[in-house]
Design an enzyme around this catalytic site. Structure first.
Site, mmCIF file in Angstrom:
data_model
loop_
_atom_site.group_PDB
_atom_site.id
_atom_site.type_symbol
_atom_site.label_atom_id
_atom_site.label_comp_id
_atom_site.label_asym_id
_atom_site.label_seq_id
_atom_site.Cartn_x
_atom_site.Cartn_y
_atom_site.Cartn_z
ATOM 1 C CB CYS A 113 -0.931 0.005 1.200
ATOM 2 S SG CYS A 113 -1.866 -1.500 1.332
ATOM 3 C CG HIS A 254 -3.512 3.053 2.425
ATOM 4 N ND1 HIS A 254 -4.030 2.750 1.186
ATOM 5 C CD2 HIS A 254 -3.480 1.889 3.111
ATOM 6 C CE1 HIS A 254 -4.291 1.454 1.139
ATOM 7 N NE2 HIS A 254 -3.969 0.901 2.299
ATOM 8 C CG ASN A 284 -6.776 -1.380 1.408
ATOM 9 O OD1 ASN A 284 -6.088 -0.912 0.512
ATOM 10 N ND2 ASN A 284 -6.263 -1.877 2.519
HETATM 11 N N1 ACO Z 1 -18.371 -9.617 9.099
HETATM 12 C C1 ACO Z 1 -18.785 -9.924 10.337
HETATM 13 N N2 ACO Z 1 -17.947 -10.261 11.323
HETATM 14 C C2 ACO Z 1 -16.627 -10.285 11.043
HETATM 15 C C3 ACO Z 1 -16.133 -9.987 9.775
HETATM 16 C C4 ACO Z 1 -17.061 -9.637 8.779
HETATM 17 N N3 ACO Z 1 -16.685 -9.320 7.524
HETATM 18 N N4 ACO Z 1 -14.805 -10.087 9.800
HETATM 19 C C5 ACO Z 1 -14.451 -10.445 11.037
HETATM 20 N N5 ACO Z 1 -15.561 -10.578 11.800
HETATM 21 C C6 ACO Z 1 -15.645 -10.959 13.190
HETATM 22 C C7 ACO Z 1 -14.406 -11.625 13.682
HETATM 23 O O1 ACO Z 1 -14.485 -13.003 13.402
HETATM 24 C C8 ACO Z 1 -14.458 -11.341 15.167
HETATM 25 O O2 ACO Z 1 -15.286 -12.274 15.772
HETATM 26 P P1 ACO Z 1 -14.848 -12.985 17.154
HETATM 27 O O3 ACO Z 1 -14.691 -11.839 18.126
HETATM 28 O O4 ACO Z 1 -15.993 -13.886 17.420
HETATM 29 O O5 ACO Z 1 -13.575 -13.668 16.839
HETATM 30 C C9 ACO Z 1 -15.168 -9.999 15.256
HETATM 31 O O6 ACO Z 1 -15.773 -9.776 13.975
HETATM 32 C C10 ACO Z 1 -14.263 -8.832 15.611
HETATM 33 O O7 ACO Z 1 -13.050 -8.930 14.899
HETATM 34 P P2 ACO Z 1 -11.899 -7.868 15.120
HETATM 35 O O8 ACO Z 1 -10.699 -8.323 14.366
HETATM 36 O O9 ACO Z 1 -11.758 -7.525 16.551
HETATM 37 O O10 ACO Z 1 -12.518 -6.592 14.426
HETATM 38 P P3 ACO Z 1 -11.844 -5.192 14.310
HETATM 39 O O11 ACO Z 1 -12.669 -4.208 15.045
HETATM 40 O O12 ACO Z 1 -10.406 -5.248 14.610
HETATM 41 O O13 ACO Z 1 -12.014 -4.901 12.780
HETATM 42 C C11 ACO Z 1 -10.740 -4.995 10.754
HETATM 43 C C12 ACO Z 1 -11.475 -5.776 11.832
HETATM 44 C C13 ACO Z 1 -11.751 -4.134 10.024
HETATM 45 C C14 ACO Z 1 -10.107 -5.969 9.787
HETATM 46 C C15 ACO Z 1 -9.680 -4.122 11.420
HETATM 47 O O14 ACO Z 1 -8.898 -4.905 12.298
HETATM 48 C C16 ACO Z 1 -8.779 -3.476 10.424
HETATM 49 O O15 ACO Z 1 -9.183 -2.635 9.657
HETATM 50 N N6 ACO Z 1 -7.493 -3.820 10.470
HETATM 51 C C17 ACO Z 1 -6.524 -3.239 9.605
HETATM 52 C C18 ACO Z 1 -6.701 -3.857 8.283
HETATM 53 C C19 ACO Z 1 -5.980 -3.082 7.276
HETATM 54 O O16 ACO Z 1 -5.964 -1.891 7.288
HETATM 55 N N7 ACO Z 1 -5.376 -3.832 6.386
HETATM 56 C C20 ACO Z 1 -4.778 -3.331 5.313
HETATM 57 C C21 ACO Z 1 -3.649 -2.381 5.634
HETATM 58 S S1 ACO Z 1 -2.402 -2.568 4.554
HETATM 59 C C22 ACO Z 1 -3.074 -2.705 3.109
HETATM 60 O O17 ACO Z 1 -3.842 -1.878 2.749
HETATM 61 C C23 ACO Z 1 -2.788 -3.919 2.248
#
Ligand code: ACO
Length: 327
Positions: A113, A254, A284
């Site tokens: 990214c 980003h 993204n």
């Molecule tokens: N729909 C419903 N529930 C979901 C989904 C979904 N699509 N995805 C995950 N869950 C569930 C998980 O299983 C978890 O359940 P559990 O607690 O029973 O295990 C629950 O939702 C909460 O998961 P978390 O990981 O705590 O959720 P969080 O608030 O952290 O959000 C997210 C997840 C959106 C992925 C966040 O962590 C994030 O944005 N991280 C950074 C990701 C990112 O930016 N990546 C790219 C950066 S680099 C690049 O661009 C390549």
């Protein structure tokens, strides 16, 4: 070294749209979950015949037209992507041929990214040093091709698209790229990666069966590092160049997660009114997200010539980068 600037921008996204409601039919998720956790409402997905190179070439043509530069005048092409057309030849060479830039050298860079900002910085140095007069930086991704559409943790986040910028010497010594910070932490590479297809795990029936040709991500850990790194990099690039947060007209982060964007703005000390956000429309798009945002902000009048801009990115590698420029 003479100042270099972005003299033209362009972008291209597929017309096919995948909404959160569409995703509800594919995996166990909900529009409410995706919006509240990420800020994403829709993303654009490559259709038949659309690839990283076709999207990148279209963005490049638009950037050249915007800059008033012919393909023959381009002396070097840098393409940032983690979804190349193929291993080799480089996607940059494919785009070089597609746009008819017959006098240009071409190479890809892999910085996930952060790739567009890495590429912009390389272009800045090439032009500033007098090696080339005109460098084209393209960032293009078709993440849909390496997305595991059975994995709700990742498939709701990504989209496809391309952006491009033409870099040339500043016309007035005012508009230009002021400072760049480029960083990495390879020890955390396993937080966000595609395990197979390279020399560590060459493609085999086993790698395909184990679904190792798709993006794997530890979202929670990536989130924590992204908030810290993007906040620090954007504040440092402003302070390091002798400016204050109130001098910044627009923050272009980003577009990975609205909560990461809000945290970055807070750390930098600027209100959300001066932050460009389009994650709701594209999701993204990795390296393409910043040049798409720059081009869109310019077309919408949110970014004007002379504005002081901080662009900041974070991604696989891990890599992160910030660039301060007067547009
Ligand atoms: N729909 C419903 N529930 C979901 C989904 C979904 N699509 N995805 C995950 N869950 C569930 C998980 O299983 C978890 O359940 P559990 O607690 O029973 O295990 C629950 O939702 C909460 O998961 P978390 O990981 O705590 O959720 P969080 O608030 O952290 O959000 C997210 C997840 C959106 C992925 C966040 O962590 C994030 O944005 N991280 C950074 C990701 C990112 O930016 N990546 C790219 C950066 S680099 C690049 O661009 C390549």
């Amino acid at each position: 070294m003479p100042l270099t600037y972005i003299s033209g921008t362009g972008s291209a996204v597929p017309s096919k749209v995948l909404t959160n409601e569409d995703l509800e039919k594919i995996v166990d998720t909900s529009d409410e979950w995706i919006r509240s956790r990420s800020g994403i409402e829709r993303r654009h997905i490559a259709g038949d015949g659309e690839t990283t190179a076709t999207l990148g070439a279209e963005a490049a043509r638009r950037a050249l037209e915007d800059a008033g530069v012919s393909p023959e005048e381009v002396e070097f092409i840098i393409v940032a992507t983690v979804t190349p057309e193929m291993f080799f030849p480089s996607t940059a060479c494919v785009i070089q041929d597609m746009i008819g830039a017959k006098n240009a050298g071409a190479m890809d860079i892999s910085a996930a990214c952060s790739g567009f900002l890495y590429g912009l910085s390389v272009a800045d140095r090439f032009v500033g040093a007098g090696q080339f007069e005109t460098v084209l930086v393209v960032a293009s991704e078709t993440l849909s091709k390496i997305t595991d559409w059975t994995d709700r943790n990742t498939c709701v986040l990504f989209g496809d698209g391309a952006g491009a910028a033409v870099v040339r010497q500043s016309p007035d010594g005012e508009r230009g790229i002021i400072k760049a910070i480029l960083r990495s932490d390879g020890s955390k590479g396993g937080l966000l990666y595609m395990p197979a297809g390279g020399s560590r795990h060459p493609t085999s029936h086993e790698t395909v069966e184990k679904r190792l040709h798709f993006i794997k991500m530890n979202g929670r850990e990536v989130f924590k590092v992204a908030v810290e790194a993007m906040g620090e990099a954007s504040a440092s690039v402003v302070e390091g160049a002798g400016y204050r947060p109130e001098d910044v007209d627009l923050l272009i982060p980003h577009q990975a997660n609205i909560r990461i964007i809000q945290a970055t703005a807070k750390r930098l000390g600027i209100p959300m009114e001066r932050v460009y956000v389009n994650i709701q429309e594209y999701g993204n798009t990795s390296a393409a997200s910043i040049p798409i945002a720059i081009d869109e902000a310019k077309r919408k009048g949110a970014l004007r010539p002379g504005d002081l801009v901080v662009a900041v990115a974070f991604g696989g590698g891990l890599t992160w980068a910030s660039v301060l420029f007067r547009f």
